[in-house]
Structures are given as structure tokens and as C-alpha cells.
Design an enzyme around this catalytic site. Structure first.
Site, PDB file in Angstrom:
ATOM      1  N   LYS A  52       0.663  -1.177   0.078  1.00 11.51           N
ATOM      2  CA  LYS A  52       0.052  -0.174  -0.075  1.00 11.51           C
ATOM      3  C   LYS A  52       0.820   1.192  -0.038  1.00 11.51           C
ATOM      4  O   LYS A  52       0.533   2.235  -0.877  1.00 11.51           O
ATOM      5  CB  LYS A  52      -0.903  -0.191   1.111  1.00 11.51           C
ATOM      6  N   GLN A  96      -4.834  -1.472   9.307  1.00  8.52           N
ATOM      7  CA  GLN A  96      -4.789  -2.536   8.829  1.00  8.52           C
ATOM      8  C   GLN A  96      -5.343  -3.760   9.770  1.00  8.52           C
ATOM      9  O   GLN A  96      -4.819  -3.587  10.831  1.00  8.52           O
ATOM     10  CB  GLN A  96      -3.288  -2.954   8.594  1.00  8.52           C
ATOM     11  N   ASP A 119     -10.956   2.924   3.499  1.00  7.74           N
ATOM     12  CA  ASP A 119     -11.617   1.450   3.543  1.00  7.74           C
ATOM     13  C   ASP A 119     -12.823   1.228   3.216  1.00  7.74           C
ATOM     14  O   ASP A 119     -13.215  -0.017   2.679  1.00  7.74           O
ATOM     15  CB  ASP A 119     -10.951   0.664   4.857  1.00  7.74           C
TER      16      ASP A 119
HETATM   17  N1  GUN Z   1      -7.165  -6.807   6.059  1.00  6.11           N
HETATM   18  C1  GUN Z   1      -7.448  -7.453   4.934  1.00  6.11           C
HETATM   19  N2  GUN Z   1      -7.896  -6.520   3.909  1.00  6.11           N
HETATM   20  C2  GUN Z   1      -8.001  -5.472   4.466  1.00  6.11           C
HETATM   21  C3  GUN Z   1      -8.184  -4.179   3.867  1.00  6.11           C
HETATM   22  O1  GUN Z   1      -8.807  -4.021   2.679  1.00  6.11           O
HETATM   23  N3  GUN Z   1      -8.233  -3.310   4.537  1.00  6.11           N
HETATM   24  C4  GUN Z   1      -7.692  -3.377   5.825  1.00  6.11           C
HETATM   25  N4  GUN Z   1      -7.632  -2.000   6.406  1.00  6.11           N
HETATM   26  N5  GUN Z   1      -7.131  -4.531   6.473  1.00  6.11           N
HETATM   27  C5  GUN Z   1      -7.441  -5.597   5.629  1.00  6.11           C
END
Ligand code: GUN
Length: 284
Positions: A52, A96, A119
Site C-alpha cells: 500500500k 490494517q 477502506d
Molecule cells: N485486511 C485484509 N484486507 C484489508 C483491507 O482491505 N483493509 C484493511 N484495513 N485491512 C485489511
């Protein structure tokens, strides 16, 4: 031979579009900023978070990194979120998941300012998706809609079956397909006649979390098959929720693993960060 839906190429295209939009804002002196928060050092999460941050650098978004220890308390994390919420120079906040067990995930998601929730997990954004208002949409299902549209696949009027009902993928996926005028069925672990129901699908989205569970018995000839799963088998090879070898020959179009849905999540996160900035400017 089915059409192979190329998530790598489509995600690259979206990132280029985002990069061009970011460049316009940068010329005006604006710096779009995403705060990325990771608690603990789960290896898979570390890979995702790293990717990311790399994508941010590529498109020209500033990323602020917060790496907190495994034993971080809920209060400490909530205090950080409150600080990021109040900062004018932070446009997006990503925490996350999963979080360590001492922290209530729902409480954390609800603490993020909905206008910075890139998100799309905050109940306000989920509600907006449900009622058709503007808001952030969860990145993986939003990416799947882009895969379908940019591959020339019509959703309107078609039978869409989503297998899986998670808050991150299954539920928002169903709502998005509905918004696109699909006829939507959601299946889950308690669904009776799963194979028969899945076989009705013109568009089948598999988000079950079980390696290669969706075999040819679940798929109608000529269906479009979207595989959200990602698993590593005994030989360390990646595979999805779909048994690609048996399903691909009878499908009209299918996403591979890797290189299908996977790369779309981060591309849509970048898109959401620019939207966060745009929403903010709009409200000034
Ligand atoms: N953990 C697995 N997929 C995601 C996601 O799309 N966003 C976040 N913040 N955590 C995750």
C-alpha cells in the site's frame, strides 16, 4: 477458451488515472496524505501494508506510517485515530486488519472519521452504499465492479450469486451488484443447495476463503467467475477459492489467481484517497 480477466493490467490502468489526478492536485500545491496504521507484525499484514505504501509513492500520495507494537492498548490506538481525525493534513486513515485480540475492531472502525475512511468500513459508509448515497466503498468489491465494467461484462439484469457474507467483501459486493441492477443472491455456510444456487449465476463471485472449493459442479456453462480467494498450497503455489483448472474451460470469463482480483484492492484504495481529498475540497 474463456476471457481471462486481467487484473494486473486493469489495476495498472486505474493507478495511472489516479496518478494523473494526483499530479493535477500537486500542481496546485496540495499533498494528498494517507495515514497507514499497523498494530503488531503479522507477516501477511506487513506485506499488504508495504504494498500500500509503495502504491502511494507510485501515484504521488504521501503516506504516513504508524507501526505500533503488538501489545498496544485499545485506548492508545483510539488516541492515535483521534489525532489523525483532527489533522487537516491527513486525508485518509487506514488501520490494517486484523487487530490483536485485546483491541475491539468494530470500535476502532467506528472511531475513524467517515470522511477519512478510505477502506469504506465505517457503518456510515456502509449505510451510504446501502441507500445509494455518496461515500467510500470497500476496495475489493469496488475493484471487482471495475474488473467487470472494464472487461465489457454487463451486470444489469443478470443473475449474480455471491458466495460469502463478510463485511469487507461479500455484503458490499452484493450491494454493489444490486446498485448496478443485477439480480443478487448471497450464499453462505448455512445455505442449502449451494451448488444448485451457484449454478444459477451468470456472474459468480467466490469469497468463501476455502482453497479450490468452487469446482465445475458449482458453475453454469458460460458464467463469468470472479475469484476473491488467495491461498498458498503445499508446494507454495498460489491458488484461489475456485478450482481454476476445472472451472475455466466452461466459463465465459474468469479471474486468475494471482493477477485477478488481488491487484485491484490497492488500486481502489488509491482511488479512494483521491476521492477523500476531493470530498474535502468540495466541502470547503
Ligand atoms: N485486511 C485484509 N484486507 C484489508 C483491507 O482491505 N483493509 C484493511 N484495513 N485491512 C485489511
Amino acid at each position: 477458451m474463456p476471457q481471462i480477466i486481467d487484473g494486473k493490467a486493469i489495476s495498472a490502468q486505474i493507478k495511472e488515472e489516479v496518478k494523473a489526478r494526483v499530479a493535477v492536485y500537486r500542481e496546485r500545491g496540495a499533498e494528498i496524505t494517507l495515514a497507514v496504521v499497523q498494530v503488531g507484525n503479522d507477516p501477511a499484514s506487513s506485506v499488504y501494508v508495504g504494498n500500500k505504501k509503495k502504491a502511494c509513492a507510485y501515484v504521488g500520495i504521501r503516506s504516513l506510517s504508524y507501526e505500533l507494537p503488538e501489545e498496544t492498548t485499545e485506548e492508545e490506538l483510539l488516541a492515535l485515530i483521534a489525532d489523525l481525525n483532527s489533522r487537516e493534513d491527513v486525508h485518509g486513515i487506514l488501520v490494517q486488519l486484523p487487530l490483536p485480540q485485546q483491541i475491539d475492531e468494530h470500535k476502532v472502525i467506528c472511531a475513524i472519521d467517515p470522511s477519512k475512511d478510505v477502506d469504506g468500513f465505517h457503518p456510515q459508509n456502509v449505510g451510504a452504499l446501502c441507500t445509494g448515497e455518496e461515500g467510500f466503498v470497500s476496495c475489493t468489491p469496488a475493484g471487482i465492479i471495475q474488473l467487470l465494467k472494464r472487461s465489457g461484462i454487463v451486470i444489469e439484469g443478470r443473475e449474480c450469486v455471491v458466495i460469502g457474507r463478510s463485511n469487507i467483501v461479500g455484503k458490499p459486493m452484493a450491494l454493489l451488484l444490486l446498485r448496478e441492477n443485477g439480480t443478487v443472491t448471497i450464499c453462505h455456510s448455512k445455505t442449502k443447495n449451494l451448488k444448485e444456487t451457484a449454478k444459477r449465476a451468470d456472474i459468480l463471485v467466490a469469497a468463501v476463503g476455502k482453497p479450490r472449493m468452487i469446482t465445475a459442479d458449482y458453475v453454469k456453462e458460460g458464467a463469468v467467475v470472479i475469484d476473491v480467494g488467495i491461498h498458498r498450497n503445499k508446494d507454495n503455489k498460489l491458488c484461489g477459492d475456485v478450482d481454476y483448472e476445472s472451472v475455466a474451460p466452461l466459463s465465459a470469463a474468469i479471474t486468475p489467481v494471482p493477477g485477478g482480483v488481488g491487484p485491484m484492492t490497492i488500486a481502489m484504495l488509491m482511488y479512494n484517497c483521491v476521492e477523500a481529498f476531493r470530498f474535502r475540497e468540495q466541502d470547503r
